[in-house]
Design a protein around this motif. Structure first.
Motif, PDB file in Angstrom:
ATOM      1  N   VAL A 112     -10.322  15.266 -53.617  1.00  0.00           N
ATOM      2  CA  VAL A 112     -10.935  15.742 -54.857  1.00  0.00           C
ATOM      3  C   VAL A 112     -12.235  14.968 -55.052  1.00  0.00           C
ATOM      4  O   VAL A 112     -12.244  13.734 -55.000  1.00  0.00           O
ATOM      5  N   GLU A 113     -13.331  15.683 -55.272  1.00  0.00           N
ATOM      6  CA  GLU A 113     -14.624  15.047 -55.496  1.00  0.00           C
ATOM      7  C   GLU A 113     -14.660  14.401 -56.878  1.00  0.00           C
ATOM      8  O   GLU A 113     -13.830  14.695 -57.732  1.00  0.00           O
ATOM      9  N   ASP A 114     -15.650  13.543 -57.106  1.00  0.00           N
ATOM     10  CA  ASP A 114     -15.801  12.863 -58.395  1.00  0.00           C
ATOM     11  C   ASP A 114     -15.969  13.850 -59.550  1.00  0.00           C
ATOM     12  O   ASP A 114     -15.560  13.570 -60.676  1.00  0.00           O
ATOM     13  N   ASP A 115     -16.564  15.015 -59.272  1.00  0.00           N
ATOM     14  CA  ASP A 115     -16.770  16.011 -60.325  1.00  0.00           C
ATOM     15  C   ASP A 115     -15.551  16.909 -60.538  1.00  0.00           C
ATOM     16  O   ASP A 115     -15.583  17.836 -61.329  1.00  0.00           O
ATOM     17  N   GLY A 116     -14.459  16.622 -59.812  1.00  0.00           N
ATOM     18  CA  GLY A 116     -13.224  17.381 -59.978  1.00  0.00           C
ATOM     19  C   GLY A 116     -13.051  18.527 -59.005  1.00  0.00           C
ATOM     20  O   GLY A 116     -11.998  19.164 -58.972  1.00  0.00           O
ATOM     21  N   GLU A 117     -14.067  18.807 -58.190  1.00  0.00           N
ATOM     22  CA  GLU A 117     -13.957  19.888 -57.211  1.00  0.00           C
ATOM     23  C   GLU A 117     -12.902  19.526 -56.167  1.00  0.00           C
ATOM     24  O   GLU A 117     -12.920  18.449 -55.585  1.00  0.00           O
ATOM     25  N   ILE A 118     -11.977  20.448 -55.933  1.00  0.00           N
ATOM     26  CA  ILE A 118     -10.935  20.227 -54.930  1.00  0.00           C
ATOM     27  C   ILE A 118     -11.466  20.689 -53.580  1.00  0.00           C
ATOM     28  O   ILE A 118     -11.741  21.871 -53.384  1.00  0.00           O
TER      29      ILE A 118
END
Length: 78
Positions: free
Chosen positions: A4-10
């Motif tokens: 999961v990226e820091d911006d919440g993108e899975i």
């Protein structure tokens, strides 16, 4: 969470990398935190992408990290 990226993108963890990622997390916990916390690694699937969850139990005492030069904080993607 791994995948999961820091911006919440899975973004997920590719199937070919899952065992290595799980071993890396387990080794980082074992080698860098005293006393070693009780934890569980668990794979979950979301939109056909796999994410590794690291669930840590609340400790009876406070754990301390080893010196910063011994810690692994983040691995970058190629």
């Amino acid at each position: 969470m791994v995948g999961v990226e820091d911006d919440g993108e899975i973004v997920g963890v590719p199937a070919t990398d899952r065992a290595a990622v799980q071993l890396l997390i387990a080794s980082a916990v074992r080698d860098n935190i005293e006393p070693a916390p009780r934890y569980q690694l668990r794979w979950v699937e979301h939109d056909h992408k796999h994410v590794l969850l690291l669930e840590v139990e609340r400790p009876a005492s406070v754990a301390r990290a080893l010196p910063e030069e011994a810690r692994v904080l983040r691995a970058s993607r190629g």
